[in-house]
Design a protein around this motif. Structure first.
Motif, PDB file in Angstrom:
ATOM      1  N   ALA B 114       0.838  -1.205   0.000  1.00  0.00           N
ATOM      2  CA  ALA B 114       0.000   0.000   0.000  1.00  0.00           C
ATOM      3  C   ALA B 114       0.872   1.254   0.000  1.00  0.00           C
ATOM      4  CB  ALA B 114      -0.938   0.003   1.206  1.00  0.00           C
ATOM      5  N   VAL B 115       1.942   1.220   0.781  1.00  0.00           N
ATOM      6  CA  VAL B 115       2.846   2.374   0.828  1.00  0.00           C
ATOM      7  C   VAL B 115       3.500   2.584  -0.540  1.00  0.00           C
ATOM      8  CG1 VAL B 115       5.054   3.158   1.781  1.00  0.00           C
ATOM      9  CG2 VAL B 115       3.268   2.341   3.304  1.00  0.00           C
ATOM     10  N   MET B 116       3.892   1.480  -1.167  1.00  0.00           N
ATOM     11  CA  MET B 116       4.547   1.597  -2.482  1.00  0.00           C
ATOM     12  C   MET B 116       3.554   2.087  -3.548  1.00  0.00           C
ATOM     13  SD  MET B 116       7.443   1.482  -3.896  1.00  0.00           S
ATOM     14  CE  MET B 116       8.581   0.557  -2.867  1.00  0.00           C
ATOM     15  N   LEU B 117       2.320   1.590  -3.494  1.00  0.00           N
ATOM     16  CA  LEU B 117       1.314   2.034  -4.461  1.00  0.00           C
ATOM     17  C   LEU B 117       0.991   3.516  -4.252  1.00  0.00           C
ATOM     18  CD1 LEU B 117      -1.096  -1.038  -4.332  1.00  0.00           C
ATOM     19  CD2 LEU B 117       0.043  -0.214  -6.386  1.00  0.00           C
ATOM     20  N   GLN B 118       0.919   3.886  -2.997  1.00  0.00           N
ATOM     21  CA  GLN B 118       0.667   5.282  -2.647  1.00  0.00           C
ATOM     22  C   GLN B 118       1.755   6.166  -3.267  1.00  0.00           C
ATOM     23  OE1 GLN B 118      -1.854   6.099  -0.680  1.00  0.00           O
ATOM     24  NE2 GLN B 118      -1.406   8.167  -0.048  1.00  0.00           N
ATOM     25  N   ALA B 119       3.001   5.711  -3.128  1.00  0.00           N
ATOM     26  CA  ALA B 119       4.135   6.466  -3.661  1.00  0.00           C
ATOM     27  C   ALA B 119       4.068   6.521  -5.187  1.00  0.00           C
ATOM     28  CB  ALA B 119       5.441   5.804  -3.217  1.00  0.00           C
ATOM     29  N   LEU B 120       3.725   5.394  -5.786  1.00  0.00           N
ATOM     30  CA  LEU B 120       3.625   5.344  -7.245  1.00  0.00           C
ATOM     31  C   LEU B 120       2.509   6.286  -7.715  1.00  0.00           C
ATOM     32  CD1 LEU B 120       4.470   4.051  -9.944  1.00  0.00           C
ATOM     33  CD2 LEU B 120       2.856   2.208  -9.496  1.00  0.00           C
ATOM     34  N   GLY B 121       1.397   6.284  -6.993  1.00  0.00           N
ATOM     35  CA  GLY B 121       0.273   7.163  -7.338  1.00  0.00           C
ATOM     36  C   GLY B 121       0.673   8.627  -7.271  1.00  0.00           C
ATOM     37  N   ALA B 122       1.415   8.972  -6.230  1.00  0.00           N
ATOM     38  CA  ALA B 122       1.857  10.366  -6.073  1.00  0.00           C
ATOM     39  C   ALA B 122       2.756  10.771  -7.241  1.00  0.00           C
ATOM     40  CB  ALA B 122       2.597  10.516  -4.749  1.00  0.00           C
ATOM     41  N   GLU B 123       3.645   9.858  -7.618  1.00  0.00           N
ATOM     42  CA  GLU B 123       4.543  10.141  -8.747  1.00  0.00           C
ATOM     43  C   GLU B 123       3.773  10.233 -10.057  1.00  0.00           C
ATOM     44  OE1 GLU B 123       6.999   9.111 -12.202  1.00  0.00           O
ATOM     45  OE2 GLU B 123       5.359   7.951 -11.371  1.00  0.00           O
ATOM     46  N   ARG B 124       2.764   9.328 -10.220  1.00  0.00           N
ATOM     47  CA  ARG B 124       1.993   9.291 -11.477  1.00  0.00           C
ATOM     48  C   ARG B 124       1.210  10.591 -11.702  1.00  0.00           C
ATOM     49  NH1 ARG B 124       3.221   6.762 -15.339  1.00  0.00           N
ATOM     50  NH2 ARG B 124       4.970   7.897 -14.490  1.00  0.00           N
ATOM     51  N   ILE B 125       0.579  11.079 -10.646  1.00  0.00           N
ATOM     52  CA  ILE B 125      -0.252  12.272 -10.841  1.00  0.00           C
ATOM     53  C   ILE B 125       0.624  13.502 -11.101  1.00  0.00           C
ATOM     54  CG2 ILE B 125      -0.617  12.656  -8.317  1.00  0.00           C
ATOM     55  CD1 ILE B 125      -3.110  13.461 -11.143  1.00  0.00           C
ATOM     56  N   GLU B 126       1.781  13.542 -10.437  1.00  0.00           N
ATOM     57  CA  GLU B 126       2.705  14.649 -10.711  1.00  0.00           C
ATOM     58  C   GLU B 126       3.199  14.576 -12.160  1.00  0.00           C
ATOM     59  OE1 GLU B 126       3.787  17.415  -8.952  1.00  0.00           O
ATOM     60  OE2 GLU B 126       2.109  16.820  -7.690  1.00  0.00           O
ATOM     61  N   ALA B 127       3.502  13.354 -12.593  1.00  0.00           N
ATOM     62  CA  ALA B 127       3.984  13.162 -13.965  1.00  0.00           C
ATOM     63  C   ALA B 127       2.902  13.577 -14.971  1.00  0.00           C
ATOM     64  CB  ALA B 127       4.387  11.705 -14.180  1.00  0.00           C
ATOM     65  N   LEU B 128       1.654  13.278 -14.631  1.00  0.00           N
ATOM     66  CA  LEU B 128       0.556  13.666 -15.524  1.00  0.00           C
ATOM     67  C   LEU B 128       0.458  15.197 -15.609  1.00  0.00           C
ATOM     68  CD1 LEU B 128      -1.994  13.176 -17.244  1.00  0.00           C
ATOM     69  CD2 LEU B 128      -3.291  12.955 -15.119  1.00  0.00           C
ATOM     70  N   CYS B 129       0.576  15.864 -14.468  1.00  0.00           N
ATOM     71  CA  CYS B 129       0.506  17.335 -14.460  1.00  0.00           C
ATOM     72  C   CYS B 129       1.643  17.909 -15.321  1.00  0.00           C
ATOM     73  CB  CYS B 129       0.591  17.876 -13.040  1.00  0.00           C
ATOM     74  SG  CYS B 129      -0.855  17.471 -12.061  1.00  0.00           S
ATOM     75  N   ASN B 130       2.818  17.312 -15.184  1.00  0.00           N
ATOM     76  CA  ASN B 130       3.945  17.798 -15.982  1.00  0.00           C
ATOM     77  C   ASN B 130       3.695  17.594 -17.481  1.00  0.00           C
ATOM     78  OD1 ASN B 130       5.225  18.449 -13.625  1.00  0.00           O
ATOM     79  ND2 ASN B 130       6.460  16.573 -13.548  1.00  0.00           N
ATOM     80  N   LYS B 131       3.115  16.449 -17.801  1.00  0.00           N
ATOM     81  CA  LYS B 131       2.839  16.150 -19.198  1.00  0.00           C
ATOM     82  C   LYS B 131       1.784  17.116 -19.748  1.00  0.00           C
ATOM     83  CE  LYS B 131       2.458  12.211 -22.217  1.00  0.00           C
ATOM     84  NZ  LYS B 131       2.531  10.792 -22.390  1.00  0.00           N
TER      85      LYS B 131
END
Lengths: 798, 207
Positions: B114-131
Motif C-alpha cells: 500500500a505504501v509503495m502504491l501510494q508512492a507510485l500514485g503520487a509520482e503518477r499524478i505529478e507526472a501527468l501534471c507535468n505532461k
C-alpha cells in the motif's frame, strides 16, 4: 400511443443538447440551468418546440441537475413543475405531426457514492426518488436517466424510478475513451445490471462523438435484449474566436448515427453541442428505416462494478472459502467483526484465479443481514469479481442485493413454493442470476428424472414472475458417493439433460461428493472433470485444492480453450506444493539466529508461515513468539528507528510476523503477554476523513507487539469512538487525520474522551499534525510514525 | 465570452523510479524494496487513466483581489504567483479510481505494498501534471512560459476554493472527479490547480 408500444415498430427520435444551447443564449458560468425553467420559460419551451419541430419524439425536461442537493424542497417542486409545463407547451404548439413524449431528465448527483465518495447509497436512492415523484406528479411520460458515469449511482437512480413510478425508464451512461464508465464498468457489465433491473432501453450518451462510441454500441448490441439508445455529443469542443464549437457537424453526425441505427440502435438523438439541425439531419438520413427487431440474446451474465462473467463459454470457478461452515478461525473472525480476515480470504481466492466469490457469513449468533451487507460492501471496495450471495435468510439476501454494485449470482432458490415465492420477487426487482437447487418439499429425488421434473417446475414458475430462463442456473446436487454408489451418476445424468435438453446452465458444489472418504481432493478432482464433460457451467469449489485447479487447467487445455496451452504451462509450476518451493528457495543467512527470524526480518511472508508451521511441531506457540517473532521485530524496529531500515521494509517484516502469528492463532489461543491483551487500544480515522493507510500501519505494528487493537475504520464519528472506548474500557485511543478540514473532528473526539474517560490516553498522528498542534487540540501524544506509537503504548502499559 | 472546457486523455507518462522510491521513504533501492516496486508496477499496469479537463481564462489582478473570470479571490500568494499574466489555465487531473481500489486492497492485505502504491500514485499524478503542462505549452500559438501550479490549500488560497474550480470545470461530469464534504477529492490521486500563463514577449516588455 404508449412509448413502449411505439418503440416496437418505430425508430424513436430523442432531442439534442440543452446545456450548450443555454450557454449560447446567455447562461452564465456557475448559473444553474434548471432555474431557467422559471426565469426564462419561453426560451426553454422554445428549445423543446424546436426539437419537436425537427422531428424529435421525445424531449427531456430541463431537469438534469434538479435534485435536493442543489435546491430546496419548495424550489425543486417549482422547477420540476415549470420544466414539465415548458415541455407541455412545446408539445402543444409544435407543428410536427409525429408522436410526442415528455421525459423527466435525471442526471448524476455530482457526488461519488461510498466507498470512494461520501454519499450513502440509500441517500442517493432517496435523492432521485424525490425528483422522480415530482416528475410523475406533473405528468411526464417516461423517466430518462442519463450521463451516469458510475454504475452504483445508475442503480440508485433506476431503483428510485422503479420504486416510485410505473413509467418506462430509459437509462443511458457516459462512457470514456477506454470504453468504460469513469468508475470502471464495461458495457457488458452495464447490460447485466440494467437489464436485470428491468430498464426499458439502455445506452450511451454524452462524453464522446458518435465515432468514438461505436465500440461501446457494438458491445451493447451484442449482449442486450433491450432497445439501445445512442445520444452522442457533436464530437469534441473547441474554442473559435471566443465561441465554443464542436468538431462534428450535423451532416457527419447524422451519417455516423444512421450507420449505427442500421446495425440495430433504435433510440437516437444528440447530446452536448447538438441542436435541432442535427436532429433534422438525423431524421432525414434515417427516413424509411425501420428499427431492427429486438432479439433475445441468450447470455447468462453476472457482473461486478467493472466486468461481467458470461456463463457457457468457459468453466466458471466460484470460490467457496468465504463461508464459516467447518472453519473455526473464520467463525471467530465473524464473531469478532474482523472483516479484514474475510477480505483477505477473498483476495487470496482471486489470486488463485476464481471468477466469482461465494459469500456466506451465516452464524447463529450474529445479525446476518447487517453482516452480509457489510461484507458485500467491503468486498466490493477492493475486489472486482462478481459475488454469489449465499444465504437462506430472506432479509439478509434482500439487504445484500439492494446495495450490490452489479448483477449478482443468487444462492439459492429451490422447488419449494415458499422458496420461489420469496426469492423470485427479489431476482425480478434487483436483477440476478439465481442458482436453483433441484429439490422440493419432498426432499431430493433419488433419480435424475425426479430432479429434472423439479427443474421444469422451477422454470415454469420463474416465467410467471417474468424471469427469463437464462437467469436460472441449475444445481443438480452432488450427493455423498460413499453413502450411495449411484449418487454421482444420478447427478451427472440430471446435469446433462438440463444442459442439453432444457438449455440451461448448471452449477455444482463439487466437494460434497467425497464426504466421508479419505483424500477427498482426489475424488473431487475427477468428479469435477466428469461434471465438466457432462455440461457443468460452474463449480462452487475450493481454489486452494491443487487437484481441483489441475483439473480446471487440464480440462481447458484438452478442450481447446487454452491457446497453445499457455495457462496450463504457466500454472503447472504452482501444482508443486508451497513447502517444496520454500525449502528449495531458502538459504540460511548466518546473521540471523533462526530461519524464522531471517524470514521475518527479510519480509518473506509465505516462508514465515511455512517455517512457523514446521516449528509448531517442535515447540509451543508462545515460545516461537518469544524466541523468534519478537526478536525479529526488534531487529527491524530498531533498524527503522536508526534509519537503516525503510518504511516498506518495516512493513514487509510486520506482515511476515502477522503471517506467523496467524499460523500460531489457528492452533493455539495462548498468544502473548496478557498485560497487553487485557488493555485494549481503539484506533480510528476521524469523521470526514477517508485516509487510512497510516492508521492501518499503526494497527499492524501494535498487533505485532501483542496489543489488542480494535480498529473502527475510517470516517468515524466522535460518539462512536467514545462508545467503543467506553465499552472496551480502552487504555489508549489512537486517532488519525490527514486533512486540515478534519482536524476539528479530531479535536471534538479528544474532548469527548477527556470529558467521559479521564484515564484514557489519546495518541494522534497524520500528515497535517505536529507535536505543537497535537498539544493544542488536547492529545497526550503525537507520534511521527508507527514505531513511535508502539513505543508510547509500551511506555504507558508498563 | 463563452468558456470552453476541454477534456484530454494522455498516454502513460514515463515512470521516474527514484521519485517513487523517494515518496515511499527509501533513500536507495534494496532487494526487498525492488520486489515491492515491481509488484506495484505489475498491479497498476493498464489500470490507470490519465485524464485532464481544463479551461483557459482571462485574469485581472488589482490591489484587492484576483479575478479569474469564474471567481474572485483575495489570496495574496496567488496574486503574487500570477503577476504579469493575462491568462491562466484552470485544470483538474486524475489517474482514476483504480489506484484507490488497489491501494485500499493492499491496505487490507499488505500495508507495505500500500505504501509503495501510494508512492507510485503520487509520482503518477505529478507526472501527468507535468505532461499536461508540456502539452499546453506546445499547443500555444505564441511563445509562452508557465508559472508554477498553484492549488487550493497552498498559502492563503483556502482549500474551499476547490468548490469554485469543481463547479466551473464540471470535474465530475468531465473526468469523474468528485469533491466530498470534507473537500477531499475522489479519486484521491488527483490535482486541481491554476497555472498563470506568461506570454514571453509581454514579459520582456514588462521587465
Amino acid at each position: 400511443m404508449k412509448i413502449k408500444e411505439y418503440l416496437k415498430n418505430n425508430i424513436l427520435y430523442l432531442d439534442g443538447g440543452m446545456g450548450t444551447i443555454l450557454q449560447k443564449r446567455g447562461l452564465l458560468p456557475g448559473e444553474e440551468p434548471e432555474r431557467w425553467n422559471i426565469t426564462h420559460p419561453e426560451i426553454i419551451a422554445d428549445i423543446h418546440k424546436a426539437y419537436f419541430d425537427a422531428g424529435s419524439n421525445v424531449v427531456n425536461t430541463n431537469t438534469f441537475g434538479a435534485n435536493l442537493l442543489k435546491f430546496s424542497k419548495t424550489e425543486l417542486e417549482e422547477i420540476i413543475k415549470a420544466a414539465v409545463n415548458n415541455a407541455i407547451t412545446a408539445k402543444e404548439t409544435s407543428t410536427s405531426k409525429g408522436e410526442k413524449f415528455i421525459a423527466l431528465d435525471i442526471g448524476p448527483s455530482g457526488k461519488l457514492l461510498k466507498p470512494y465518495g461520501d454519499f450513502e447509497f440509500e441517500k442517493a436512492v432517496e435523492l432521485f426518488a424525490q425528483t422522480v415523484k415530482l416528475g410523475v406528479k406533473y405528468g411526464v411520460d417516461l423517466i430518462f436517466i442519463e450521463t451516469m458515469n458510475d454504475s452504483l449511482e445508475t442503480k440508485a437512480a433506476l431503483l428510485a424510478a422503479k420504486e416510485n413510478s410505473d413509467l418506462p425508464v430509459f437509462v443511458s451512461n457516459a462512457y470514456g475513451e477506454d470504453g468504460k464508465l469513469m468508475t470502471g464498468a464495461s458495457p457488458e457489465a452495464m447490460v447485466a445490471l440494467l437489464e436485470g433491473m428491468g430498464a426499458d432501453a439502455i445506452g450511451a450518451n454524452c462524453s464522446l462523438g458518435p465515432k468514438q462510441l461505436e465500440n461501446v454500441i457494438n458491445k451493447l448490441l451484442k449482449y442486450s435484449s433491450t432497445p439501445i439508445i445512442l445520444k452522442p455529443n457533436a464530437g469534441l469542443p473547441k474554442s473559435v474566436n471566443g465561441e465554443t464549437v464542436f468538431d462534428v457537424d450535423a451532416e457527419e453526425f447524422s451519417i455516423l448515427v444512421a450507420e449505427l441505427t442500421k446495425k440495430g440502435v433504435s433510440v437516437i438523438g444528440g447530446c452536448c453541442g447538438t441542436t435541432p439541425d442535427y436532429i433534422k439531419a438525423l431524421k432525414n438520413k434515417t427516413s424509411g428505416l425501420s428499427p431492427l427487431p429486438i432479439t433475445s440474446k441468450n447470455f447468462t451474465l453476472v457482473s461486478s462494478y467493472t466486468n461481467a462473467v458470461v456463463f457457457g463459454q468457459e468453466p466458471v470457478l466460484i470460490g467457496e472459502r468465504i463461508n464459516p461452515t467447518g472453519k473455526k478461525r473464520f467463525k471467530q473472525a465473524l464473531i469478532e467483526n474482523d472483516i479484514d480476515y474475510v477480505l483477505n480470504e477473498g483476495v487470496r481466492q482471486q489470486e488463485k484465479g476464481v471468477h466469482i466469490l461465494d459469500v456466506n457469513v451465516g452464524l447463529p449468533d450474529i445479525d446476518e443481514a447487517s453482516m452480509l451487507k457489510k461484507t458485500v460492501f467491503e468486498l466490493q471496495a477492493i475486489i472486482d469479481l462478481p459475488l454469489q450471495i449465499d444465504t437462506s435468510n430472506h432479509c439478509a439476501m434482500e439487504a445484500a442485493l439492494r446495495i450490490y454494485n452489479g448483477k449478482a449470482l443468487i444462492n439459492s432458490v429451490n422447488g419449494k413454493e415458499e422458496s420461489m415465492r420469496t426469492i423470485f420477487p427479489l431476482v425480478k426487482k434487483y436483477g440476478g442470476v439465481v442458482v436453483a437447487l433441484t429439490l422440493d418439499d419432498n426432499g431430493i429425488p433419488d433419480s435424475a428424472e425426479g430432479r429434472i421434473v423439479i427443474a421444469e417446475k422451477i422454470l415454469k414458475t420463474a416465467e410467471e414472475y417474468g424471469i427469463s430462463k437464462k437467469d436460472i442456473i441449475f444445481d443438480t446436487l452432488a450427493m455423498t458417493v460413499s453413502a450411495e454408489q449411484t449418487a454421482a451418476n444420478t447427478t451427472l445424468k440430471a446435469l446433462k439433460y438440463i444442459k442439453e435438453v432444457l438449455g440451461c446452465h448448471t452449477s455444482l458444489g463439487v466437494s460434497n461428493i467425497s464426504f466421508g472418504l479419505p483424500n477427498r481432493d482426489a475424488i473431487n478432482g475427477v468428479f469435477f472433470a466428469l461434471a465438466l464433460e457432462n455440461g457443468l457451467s460452474a463449480a462452487i469449489m475450493n481454489p486452494y485444492s491443487a487437484d481441483m485447479m489441475k483439473t480446471y487447467y487440464a480440462f481447458r487445455a484438452l478442450k481447446g480453450l487454452d491457446k497453445n496451452c499457455e495457462n496450463y504451462i504457466e500454472q503447472a509450476e504452482n501444482f508443486v506444493t508451497t513447502s517444496q518451493n520454500i525449502s528449495a528457495n531458502s538459504k540460511n543467512d548466518k546473521n540471523f539466529k533462526s530461519n524464522l527470524i531471517q524470514a521475518i526480518a527479510k519480509g518473506l511472508k509465505e516462508q514465515a508461515a511455512e517455517i512457523t508451521k514446521d516449528l509448531l511441531t517442535k515447540k509451543k506457540g508462545l515460545d516461537i513468539i518469544n524466541d523468534d517473532i519478537i526478536p525479529a521485530l526488534n531487529i527491524v524496529g530498531k533498524g527503522f528507528e536508526e534509519k537503516t531500515v525503510y518504511l516498506p521494509q518495516l512493513l514487509m517484516s510486520a506482515e511476515s510476523a502477522k503471517y506467523a502469528f496467524e499460523v500460531i492463532k489457528q492452533t493455539s489461543t495462548v498468544m502473548t503477554d496478557t498485560s497487553r491483551t487485557n488493555r485494549p487500544i481503539v484506533i480510528a480515522t476521524v469523521e470526514g476523513d477517508i485516509h487510512d493507510i497510516g492508521k492501518n500501519i499503526v494497527k499492524l505494528l501494535l498487533e505485532n507487539y501483542g496489543f489488542a487493537v480494535t480498529d473502527l475504520g475510517k470516517d468515524i464519528p466522535p460518539e462512536k469512538v467514545l462508545e467503543t472506548a467506553t465499552k472496551l474500557n480502552a487504555t489508549l485511543v489512537g486517532l488519525s487525520a490527514l486533512m486540515t478540514t478534519t482536524v476539528p473532528a479530531m479535536e471534538k473526539t479528544i474532548s469527548l474522551i477527556r470529558e467521559n474517560l479521564p484515564n484514557c490516553k489519546v495518541i494522534v498522528g497524520g500528515a497535517v499534525l505536529n507535536k505543537e498542534y497535537a498539544e493544542k487540540i488536547g492529545a497526550d501524544k503525537y507520534a511521527k510514525d508507527a514505531m513511535e506509537a508502539v513505543r508510547y503504548a509500551e511506555e504507558i502499559m508498563l | 465570452m463563452e468558456f470552453t472546457v476541454y477534456k484530454k486523455s494522455f498516454s502513460p507518462p514515463s515512470i521516474n523510479k527514484q521519485e517513487v522510491l523517494r515518496y515511499a521513504g527509501c533513500k536507495e533501492t534494496r532487494e526487498e524494496v525492488e520486489l515491492l516496486f515491481n509488484e506495484a508496477l505489475k498491479q497498476t499496469e493498464g489500470k490507470l487513466t490519465y485524464s485532464v479537463c481544463f479551461c483557459k481564462v482571462p485574469i485581472k489582478i488589482n490591489d484587492e483581489y484576483v479575478d479569474l473570470s469564474f471567481a474572485k479571490t483575495h489570496s495574496l500568494h496567488l496574486t503574487k504567483c500570477l503577476v504579469g499574466c493575462g491568462y491562466a489555465y484552470i485544470f483538474a487531473a486524475t489517474i482514476g479510481l483504480n489506484m484507490d481500489r488497489l491501494i485500499a486492497k493492499a491496505t487490507k492485505t499488505s500495508p507495505a505494498l500500500a505504501v509503495m502504491l501510494q508512492a507510485l500514485g503520487a509520482e503518477r499524478i505529478e507526472a501527468l501534471c507535468n505532461k499536461f503542462e508540456e502539452y499546453i505549452t506546445k499547443q500555444s500559438s505564441v511563445d509562452i512560459s508557465l508559472k508554477p501550479r498553484f492549488s487550493p490549500g497552498y498559502g492563503d488560497l483556502p482549500l474551499s476554493f476547490q468548490k469554485e474550480i469543481f463547479s466551473f470545470l464540471g470535474c465530475y461530469k468531465q473526468i469523474g472527479l468528485s469533491l466530498n464534504d470534507s473537500l477531499i477529492m475522489s479519486p484521491s490521486k488527483s490535482v486541481t490547480a491554476i497555472i498563470g500563463i506568461l506570454e514571453k514577449t509581454i514579459t520582456k516588455k514588462q521587465i
